[in-house]
Structure formats: C-alpha cells, structure tokens
Design a protein around this motif. Structure first.
Motif, PDB file in Angstrom:
ATOM      1  N   THR A   1       0.876  -1.216   0.000  1.00  0.00           N
ATOM      2  CA  THR A   1       0.000   0.000   0.000  1.00  0.00           C
ATOM      3  C   THR A   1       0.890   1.235   0.000  1.00  0.00           C
ATOM      4  N   LEU A   2       0.665   2.084  -0.986  1.00  0.00           N
ATOM      5  CA  LEU A   2       1.422   3.335  -1.069  1.00  0.00           C
ATOM      6  C   LEU A   2       0.549   4.473  -0.513  1.00  0.00           C
ATOM      7  N   GLU A   3       1.037   5.106   0.555  1.00  0.00           N
ATOM      8  CA  GLU A   3       0.326   6.255   1.143  1.00  0.00           C
ATOM      9  C   GLU A   3       1.016   7.540   0.723  1.00  0.00           C
ATOM     10  N   LEU A   4       0.247   8.452   0.070  1.00  0.00           N
ATOM     11  CA  LEU A   4       0.767   9.740  -0.344  1.00  0.00           C
ATOM     12  C   LEU A   4       0.070  10.832   0.473  1.00  0.00           C
ATOM     13  N   VAL A   5       0.844  11.705   1.099  1.00  0.00           N
ATOM     14  CA  VAL A   5       0.301  12.826   1.912  1.00  0.00           C
ATOM     15  C   VAL A   5       0.795  14.126   1.291  1.00  0.00           C
ATOM     16  N   LEU A   6      -0.173  14.907   0.739  1.00  0.00           N
ATOM     17  CA  LEU A   6       0.145  16.192   0.103  1.00  0.00           C
ATOM     18  C   LEU A   6      -0.227  17.327   1.057  1.00  0.00           C
ATOM     19  N   SER A   7       0.675  18.300   1.218  1.00  0.00           N
ATOM     20  CA  SER A   7       0.434  19.407   2.154  1.00  0.00           C
ATOM     21  C   SER A   7       0.707  20.743   1.479  1.00  0.00           C
ATOM     22  N   ASP A   8      -0.110  21.754   1.861  1.00  0.00           N
ATOM     23  CA  ASP A   8       0.179  23.121   1.407  1.00  0.00           C
ATOM     24  C   ASP A   8       0.542  24.038   2.580  1.00  0.00           C
ATOM     25  N   GLY A   9       0.977  23.413   3.688  1.00  0.00           N
ATOM     26  CA  GLY A   9       1.382  24.185   4.861  1.00  0.00           C
ATOM     27  C   GLY A   9       0.244  24.491   5.800  1.00  0.00           C
ATOM     28  N   TRP A  10      -1.013  24.304   5.341  1.00  0.00           N
ATOM     29  CA  TRP A  10      -2.177  24.583   6.192  1.00  0.00           C
ATOM     30  C   TRP A  10      -3.068  23.339   6.309  1.00  0.00           C
ATOM     31  N   ALA A  11      -3.287  22.701   5.186  1.00  0.00           N
ATOM     32  CA  ALA A  11      -4.116  21.502   5.164  1.00  0.00           C
ATOM     33  C   ALA A  11      -3.386  20.412   4.392  1.00  0.00           C
ATOM     34  N   THR A  12      -3.799  19.176   4.655  1.00  0.00           N
ATOM     35  CA  THR A  12      -3.206  18.024   3.977  1.00  0.00           C
ATOM     36  C   THR A  12      -4.292  17.170   3.357  1.00  0.00           C
ATOM     37  N   VAL A  13      -3.869  16.374   2.374  1.00  0.00           N
ATOM     38  CA  VAL A  13      -4.768  15.397   1.782  1.00  0.00           C
ATOM     39  C   VAL A  13      -3.985  14.091   1.651  1.00  0.00           C
ATOM     40  N   THR A  14      -4.633  12.986   1.976  1.00  0.00           N
ATOM     41  CA  THR A  14      -3.969  11.676   1.975  1.00  0.00           C
ATOM     42  C   THR A  14      -4.673  10.743   0.985  1.00  0.00           C
ATOM     43  N   VAL A  15      -3.846  10.069   0.172  1.00  0.00           N
ATOM     44  CA  VAL A  15      -4.373   9.102  -0.808  1.00  0.00           C
ATOM     45  C   VAL A  15      -3.617   7.780  -0.644  1.00  0.00           C
ATOM     46  N   ASP A  16      -4.344   6.693  -0.523  1.00  0.00           N
ATOM     47  CA  ASP A  16      -3.741   5.355  -0.451  1.00  0.00           C
ATOM     48  C   ASP A  16      -4.036   4.597  -1.753  1.00  0.00           C
ATOM     49  N   VAL A  17      -2.980   4.026  -2.362  1.00  0.00           N
ATOM     50  CA  VAL A  17      -3.171   3.249  -3.597  1.00  0.00           C
ATOM     51  C   VAL A  17      -2.409   1.919  -3.465  1.00  0.00           C
ATOM     52  N   PRO A  18      -2.951   0.865  -4.060  1.00  0.00           N
ATOM     53  CA  PRO A  18      -2.255  -0.438  -4.023  1.00  0.00           C
ATOM     54  C   PRO A  18      -1.109  -0.471  -5.045  1.00  0.00           C
TER      55      PRO A  18
END
Length: 759
Positions: free
Chosen positions: A738-755
């Motif tokens: 499972t690949l977990e990607l966490v994107l941040s802009d310094g205020w909020a984050t978004v997380t996406v998990d892909v196989p």
C-alpha cells in the motif's frame, strides 16, 4: 453673597442675601389689601436681613394672607412712586458646570428646536418651535444691554445670540402665547465693561442698573425710548438665573437682569414678571401622611408648577390659563365660566388654533375657582413634560397666598406619581371638597370632553377591576382594566397570584397610569403550576373588592431563532461564511435575550466560532461574515444558539459543504508499475488550495504486515508530475503493498492510499 440652601436644588427663586442689607437699598414692599396702597406705604428701607424676603423657592412653605414680599428697586433716577419695583426670579441651573453650558447659542430658523442640556439634567429650549405665530397688534420694545466687569469677565454669548433669544425668539413666543396681542421688538447694545466698584451679584441692584443704562447711552442708545431694558451679564450667582421688576397691568415692570443664562425660558419668564405675573405654584396636600389632590393640610410650593413657564421648569411652555386670564389674553368665547352643573364642554388644546374653549372656570365657592385646560404637544408646548399632557386642573383661592400676590396652584390629580404626572385621565373624575365633580369623559389629541357637576355625591371606593393574564416563563403578565373611580381618580392596583393546591402567593402593587389599562409582570412563579390571578383598585377613598380571578399556568418559553442564511446544503468556497437571521423572545415570555452564539464544526475537528451579547426585549436581527478559512473540504455543521435571561436556550443547526479549502491529489493506481529491485514511477496531479502553495509530498510503502519498507518526501511543483521511487538499499521483496501519499500546502493536507504490486 448667599450660598445655596443645603439639601435643595437651585430654584427659580433669587436669594439676595445679606449683602443687600448692608447696602441699605431702598426697596418696595407690597402688602395684599383691598385697595392699592399709597406710594408712601410701598416704600421702605432695608434694615434687616434681606434674605427674609423673596428668597428661595420653598417647596413646602405655607403662604398666608398678609405676607409681604421683598422687592429690589430700579435706580433712583428711573424709579417713580407709581411704578413699584418687585424682585422676582428665574430658574438657575447648578452653576458648577455653567461654563460648559453657556456656549454660544445661535438658534436656527423658525420651526426648529435647538436645545442644550443644563448641568441639572434638564433640556433648556433655545428657540420656539413655532414657524408662523400670529402677527402682533402691539410690540414691547426692548433694549438688551450686555455688560461685564473685572471680577465677572465676559462669557461666550454673542450679541447675535442675545438678539435671537431676547428679541426674535421671545417675539415668537409672546405672539403665540398672547395670540397676537403682544410681540417683542428692539435692539441689542454692544458688550460693555462697567466699573466693578461696589457691585454685588444681587440682580436688580441700583448700581448695576445705573451703570448698564449709562453704558448703553455711551454706545448711542436711549434707554428711555424702550419699554423694557434687559441687562445681561455673565453668571455670578449659583442661585438665581434672572430677576425682573414685578409689574401690574397699569404699571408694567421695566428692568430685567439675566444672570448668564441664555435660554429662552428665562427671558420669557422674566418678561412675564414685568407684565404682572407672579410665580406658578403647586399645591401639595396630604391626608394621614399620604399624598392627596386636595385636603385641609396643604402648602403652596412656590415655582412648583412644572407646566407653566412662570414655574420651576426650564422650558418655554405656555403660561397656564389663570395667568392668561390675568393678562386678558383669553376671550369670552375661549373661557367657559361654570357656576352650575354642565355637561360635555369641549376643550381644545391651549396652544393651537384660537377656535374653541381653552379653559373652564369652575366657581367652587366665594373664594375658590378651579381652572380646567387641555395641554398637548404643540407649538410652544412641544417640549412640555409628558406628565402634563392632557387635562390639567389649577386652583386660585383668595385665602391662599404665595409670592407677593395671589397664587396659581396646580393640583396633582395623580398624587401617587409624586408630581411626575398630574393630569386627570380619560374616563376619570375628581370631586372637590365643595362637592364639585370634574369628569373627563373623552380625551384625544384634538379635544377633551369635560363635564362639571355641582353637589355631587361624595366619592367612594372604586368598582372592582377586570383582569386578563398571559403565561410566561416563571412569570405571568397581568393586565388590569381601570374600573370606575366613583368620583375619585384610581391611583394604584394590587395584583396577586394564588397557586392552586397551596404555596406562596405572589403580590405586587403598581401605580395606576393615565391609560385605560395597566400591564404588570408577576415574577417568581412556578412553571406548570396553575395560579388564580386577581386585582384590586385603590383611590383616595380606599380599595375595591378583589376582581374575579382568572387562571394562568406559567411554562418554559425558550427564544425563537430564525436562520435566513446560509441555505441548507450551501457550498462554502471562500474564506468567510455569511450567517444572518433573527432571534426573538417567544410570545408571552418576559425574558430578555442576552446572547447569540454561532459555531461551525467538522468531524475532523475544524471549528469556527462567533458570539455577541446584548439586552434585547424584542426581535433582534443578527448577521456576520464568519471566518471559516481554517475548515477543510467536506461537510460542516452550523449551530446558532440563543440564550435569554431565564437561561433558556434554543439551537438551530444547518449543514453546509466546504470546497476549495484543502489541496487535491489525483492518482491512477494502474500507472504505478515497477520492480522490487529497480523501484517504480508514481504519476499524480497535485493542486494547492486557493491562495496557497504546495509545501511537501510524503510517500510511504507499507507491506501487508503493516510495516513500512520504504519512505521519501519531495517538494511537488503542482500539476501533473511523475516521481521515481528508488528502492535500492531498502530490501524490498516482490509482492503487494500500500502506497500512502500525503500532500500538504502548509495549512491543510490530503492523503491518498493506492495499491502497488512489485515483481
């Protein structure tokens, strides 16, 4: 110079003080007598304390026939035996703050009412709200002479101010009050400094008058060519505001002194003295220690009539009808003289069109007359205290003396209000000790219908009232309808609530009002308990029986909240959320709204908050732009909470959706290919939230056992990009991850998990 009497506010009276006695001035004394005394009888020399004369407006002094009143003379060069000079006074506000209230006042055009608030809290009129009073058939010519001296320097009143008040506005006042019989015209001399030698702040002292006349002559004016000389000087007394010679119809007074008080009411008051008017008085009566309208134990309170400009009121209201009659300013058609019972006399307001009856003169006995008049907010009565708006009754009685002449005596028809409201209410009657009953059957802003009955039966206790009750939150609002007073004005009500099944009876006493009903709130009741509510009415003759009871059951009444914005399901795309609505007490509640709270929350923990407090007794609109920039994309719940003084709360909720507050990350799992030995490529599209920049991307590769086998981070540029994950040295074996990607802009984050499957 005399000090102010302890415990008494400044009155319209002048205290001349012991200084006048030491000056040994010649003064005139007036003793009431069947015929006018001779000039020799009217002249005397002050040889005792001058304060024994017309000093101070005694609020409880009883004036008896034969009393004398001190007078301050005109200068010897101008005084004649045929023109006795009497010292009288105008109101003096507390002088401690006089400098702040004696600013230059230039009244504006007719029809306006500029005013200043004196240090005593009263609003002093500086112009008359009359645009077009009748033209004057006769003018009193006045010369205003402003003077000052070394220890009493010039104040900020200008000659323009003095002309407006002492000529222009005074002219409008007298033209309206006299209905065109008298007007004012004249001139204003320039400010002049006079010698201070021997001067004392004593009003009409001969040195002041003589030097003021001389100053006017030096400026080219001829005082003898004028009917009145108004001497204005800066304030030097803490006790009086003006003085004038008290004249007669055949020999008017000539000199007025204004003590740094540039108010129209003072000019009008002092001019009234020169025409022969004495002070307007109140008649204060008690029976068994309780205030009543008229009884055997009464005292004339000089200046106490607060609704006649010759009394103690800093306004420019009209003279009352006894004074107008004294001046012959009422015609026979405006005066209804009553000596026997009469019904439905139609009174028209004293100030206003000339048509109609302005006063009813009720002959009660050989010595006593009652004067009935209708006062409304119009013309010079526009600023009349509300307590005098309606039907007023005054008395003149040759056996009652106050001041230097017979008194005009205002009667308090609502003595429970301690002179704050003195009128005879509609559908009410008052019966005099002589058996004269005056009844107001109808009252409007335009007319009053009054009946007078002689030999009326003695007044009795009121009839029992009727009540209605509305439940509240631990309260009940009870309305009592005024019953028949049976010849005496209803003064108060007692309201009670008796709980069913026993408990504490709640009782409240409330003064009656001129209105036909009175509403009161009974507090401290128990919600859910039925109460039997009743009332009794009281007049000067006693209390009525209790009214028929009505049942009321208090209950909880939370506030009403209406949310008008945002709409349900609205999308929030910007940094603020517009929230608007109204809050209101629920019908029947006597509580006051005290606070409004707004809260926007998200399951993730994001929250925005706003609150306001107040004291709102009616519907209150609220609105704000709530800062929601900290919220993330997704659903959010808005809650509006209103709280009242009974600590009752109402909450209203609404769901909205937040968009554009978080960065976005798009990735297609099928594009991720690679081997455990060489690594793999990650193709994605990263977008920051509006107004922000991307700060990091974190990647973690986790096996099925939950352990991380690889991680890395980088700075994405934004948009569509490909990142190569180098697995060299990480000991990664082929298999599923499972690949977990966490994107941040310094205020909020978004997380996406892909196989990810590695070979």
């Amino acid at each position: 110079m005399p000090g102010r009497p302890a415990g008494r506010r400044p009155s319209w009276s002048a205290a001349l003080g012991a200084a006048a006695a030491t000056a040994a001035l010649a003064v005139a004394w007036t003793t009431p007598a069947p015929s006018a005394p001779s000039a020799l009888d009217r002249t005397a020399t002050v040889a005792a304390d001058a304060a024994a004369g017309d000093a101070g407006g005694s609020s409880g002094a009883t004036h008896t026939p034969g009393a004398t009143a001190r007078a301050v003379p005109a200068p010897a060069t101008a005084r004649t035996a045929a023109a006795p000079a009497h010292g009288v006074a105008a109101p003096a506000p507390a002088r401690a703050a006089r400098a702040a209230t004696t600013a230059t006042v230039d009244p504006s055009a007719p029809g306006t009412t500029p005013a200043v608030v004196g240090p005593d809290g009263f609003e002093y009129d500086t112009s008359v709200p009359v645009a077009n009073p009748p033209k004057a058939r006769k003018h009193v010519r006045v010369l205003i002479v402003p003077v000052y001296w070394s220890w009493n320097p010039r104040d900020s009143a200008t000659t323009s101010t003095l002309r407006s008040l002492g000529v222009t506005q005074l002219d409008r006042y007298y033209r309206e009050v006299s209905r065109g019989r008298v007007g004012i015209s004249g001139s204003v001399a320039p400010w002049t400094k006079i010698s201070a030698t021997g001067l004392a702040c004593e009003g009409l002292e001969s040195r002041l008058v003589s030097r003021a006349l001389a100053a006017a002559k030096k400026k080219g004016y001829k005082p003898s060519a004028y009917d009145r000389v108004e001497i204005y000087h800066p304030s030097c007394s803490s006790y009086w505001a003006g003085m004038a010679q008290l004249g007669t119809s055949s020999s008017p007074g000539r000199y007025l002194v204004i003590d740094g008080t540039p108010y129209l009411s003072v000019f009008a008051h002092e001019m009234g003295h020169t025409l022969g008017l004495d002070h307007a008085n109140a008649y204060r009566c008690k029976a068994s220690g309780v205030r009543v309208t008229l009884a055997a134990s009464c005292s004339a309170a000089e200046y106490g009539d607060g609704f006649d400009d010759m009394g103690d009121i800093p306004s420019s209201g009209s003279f009352a009808t006894p004074h107008l009659a004294q001046l012959h300013w009422l015609t026979s058609t405006q005066t209804k003289v009553v000596t026997r019972s009469v019904s439905n006399v139609r009174l028209t307001p004293l100030v206003g069109p000339s048509a109609g009856v302005k006063t009813i003169r009720v002959k009660a006995s050989r010595t006593r007359t009652y004067w009935v008049e209708l006062r409304q907010h119009a013309g010079v009565d526009s600023k009349l205290s509300p307590g005098g708006v309606g039907v007023e009754v005054r008395m003149t009685d040759s056996r009652v003396r106050a001041g230097t002449r017979g008194a005009t005596l205002l009667l308090d028809l609502q003595p429970q209000n301690a002179w704050s409201s003195v009128t005879l209410p509609a559908a009410s009657a008052w019966t005099s000790p002589e058996g004269v009953r005056i009844t107001v059957s109808r009252l409007t802003s335009a007319t009053a219908t009054v009946s007078v009955r002689y030999h009326a039966p003695k007044p009795t206790r009121p009839s029992r009232p009727a009540v209605t009750a509305t439940p509240g939150d631990t309260t009940a609002r009870v309305t009592v309808a005024r019953p028949a007073g049976n010849g005496s004005v209803v003064q108060s009500y007692t309201v009670r609530a008796v709980p069913a099944g026993g408990g504490t009876t709640v009782t409240k006493k409330v003064d009656a009002a001129a209105a036909a009903s009175r509403s009161v709130a009974l507090t401290g009741l128990r919600n859910g308990t039925a109460y039997a509510v009743s009332a009794t009415a009281r007049n000067e003759k006693g209390s009525s029986s209790w009214s028929a009871a009505v049942t009321v059951t208090p209950l909880a009444l939370p506030p009403v909240v209406t949310l008008t914005s945002p709409a349900a399901g609205a999308t929030v795309a910007g940094a603020t959320l517009a929230v608007a609505g109204t809050v209101a007490p629920r019908a029947g509640s006597t509580a006051t709204l005290t606070s409004i709270d707004l809260d926007v929350s998200q399951p993730s923990g994001g929250e925005a908050y706003w609150s306001t407090s107040g004291w709102w007794t009616a519907t209150h609109a609220f609105g704000t732009s709530l800062d929601v920039s900290s919220l993330l994309d997704g659903p959010a719940t808005l809650t509006v909470t209103a709280t009242d003084s009974n600590n009752r709360t109402t909450r209203v909720t609404r769901t909205v959706t937040v968009r554009g507050h978080s960065p976005t990350l798009a990735i297609d799992p099928s594009t991720i290919t690679g081997t455990a030995a060489d690594g793999f490529d990650i193709a994605y599209t990263a977008t920051p939230a509006t107004g922000r920049s991307l700060t990091s991307m974190e990647a973690t590769l986790t096996g099925s056992d939950g352990f991380s086998v690889w991680s890395d981070w980088w700075l994405p540029g934004g948009g569509t990009e490909t990142f190569h994950a180098d697995l060299g040295g990480w000991f990664v074996e082929p298999g599923s991850y499972t690949l977990e990607l966490v994107l941040s802009d310094g205020w909020a984050t978004v997380t996406v998990d892909v196989p990810v499957t590695l070979t």
